[in-house]
Write an enzyme that holds these catalytic residues in place. Structure first.
Site, PDB file in Angstrom:
ATOM      1  CB  CYS A   1      -1.312  -0.061   1.244  1.00  0.00           C
ATOM      2  SG  CYS A   1      -2.136   0.851   1.277  1.00  0.00           S
TER       3      CYS A   1
ATOM      4  CG  HIS B   1      -3.607  -3.277   4.362  1.00  0.00           C
ATOM      5  ND1 HIS B   1      -2.054  -2.254   4.385  1.00  0.00           N
ATOM      6  CD2 HIS B   1      -4.053  -2.836   3.874  1.00  0.00           C
ATOM      7  CE1 HIS B   1      -2.192  -1.508   4.727  1.00  0.00           C
ATOM      8  NE2 HIS B   1      -3.362  -1.189   3.573  1.00  0.00           N
TER       9      HIS B   1
ATOM     10  CD  GLU C   1      -0.055  -5.155   6.288  1.00  0.00           C
ATOM     11  OE1 GLU C   1      -0.163  -6.078   4.826  1.00  0.00           O
ATOM     12  OE2 GLU C   1      -0.197  -4.244   6.025  1.00  0.00           O
TER      13      GLU C   1
HETATM   14  N1  GLN Z   1      -3.242   6.252   0.964  1.00  0.00           N
HETATM   15  C1  GLN Z   1      -2.876   5.763   1.350  1.00  0.00           C
HETATM   16  C2  GLN Z   1      -1.104   6.666   0.903  1.00  0.00           C
HETATM   17  O1  GLN Z   1      -1.462   7.637   0.165  1.00  0.00           O
HETATM   18  C3  GLN Z   1      -2.033   4.998   1.514  1.00  0.00           C
HETATM   19  C4  GLN Z   1      -2.666   3.531   2.591  1.00  0.00           C
HETATM   20  C5  GLN Z   1      -2.319   2.848   3.398  1.00  0.00           C
HETATM   21  O2  GLN Z   1      -1.605   2.358   3.586  1.00  0.00           O
HETATM   22  N2  GLN Z   1      -3.381   2.050   3.379  1.00  0.00           N
HETATM   23  O3  GLN Z   1      -0.274   6.732   1.291  1.00  0.00           O
END
Ligand code: GLN
Length: 198
Positions: free
Chosen positions: A88, A180, A182
């Site tokens: 992410c 995710h 995890e």
């Molecule tokens: N929206 C977040 C970002 O741009 C990422 C979201 C996440 O890691 N769950 O950093």
């Protein structure tokens, strides 16, 4: 899975611990039978063999990484071949290009990323993914304000898509996912990254 690196030494896995979902990755590493440590400084970083960059807020993680001098070290070792996995926000930090954003990044994988790309209304959701080369049932993936990959370079292998959007990819030693793993009890993505022949 094999827990040892080339010299028979047990691999030490670091989780970048500046902000975000750090403990969850440490739990997965432990469940895979390996040793996970938090990385907050360049000193910590020098002691590890592989790195996981967690989800969180990519702009905050990037700024802190720069303050601690970790941004250049991560870019350098990533280019030298260190296995690095970003989930992410971690994926955003590893990307070469992020749409409309000049935030600090490590520039290690040739992808164009759009942040918060599944729309504001859809803050988080779960989906069944078929991940390339993964045996067994689909992977139940959790997305939280997730980015996705709009374009990949020639060297990049697409590993999973959702709704026509690329959500997991790999370029040699660098692995990224929009979701995710995890936050689930499915160890397959971590096992893939932590295996000896990754
Ligand atoms: N929206 C977040 C970002 O741009 C990422 C979201 C996440 O890691 N769950 O950093």
């Amino acid at each position: 899975m094999n827990q040892r690196g080339a010299e028979g030494v047990i691999l030490k896995i670091g989780v970048l611990a500046l902000q975000g979902a750090v403990e969850e990755h440490l739990r997965m590493i432990k469940e895979c039978g390996l040793e996970g440590v938090k990385v907050k400084t360049v000193e910590d970083f020098k002691k590890i063999d592989r790195l996981i960059i967690p989800g969180g807020e990519s702009t905050a993680i990037g700024k802190l990484a720069k303050i601690y001098g970790l941004d250049r070290e991560i870019s350098k070792r990533g280019r030298e071949g260190m296995p690095i996995f970003g989930t992410c926000a971690g994926m955003i930090l590893l990307a070469n290009k992020v749409i409309g954003n000049e935030q600090i990044r490590f520039n290690l994988i040739d992808i164009l990323v759009e942040r918060n790309a599944f729309g504001r209304q859809v803050d988080s959701f779960e989906a069944e993914l078929n991940i390339e080369d993964f045996a067994g049932k689909p992977f139940r993936a959790i997305f939280i304000r997730a980015p996705y990959i709009k374009k990949v370079g020639k060297e990049v292998k697409v590993l999973a898509q959702f709704d026509g959007k690329i959500v997991m990819a790999r370029q040699k030693n660098i692995l990224v996912s929009s979701f995710h793993p995890e936050l689930t009890n499915d160890l397959r993505v971590h096992k893939y990254f932590l295996s000896e022949n990754y």
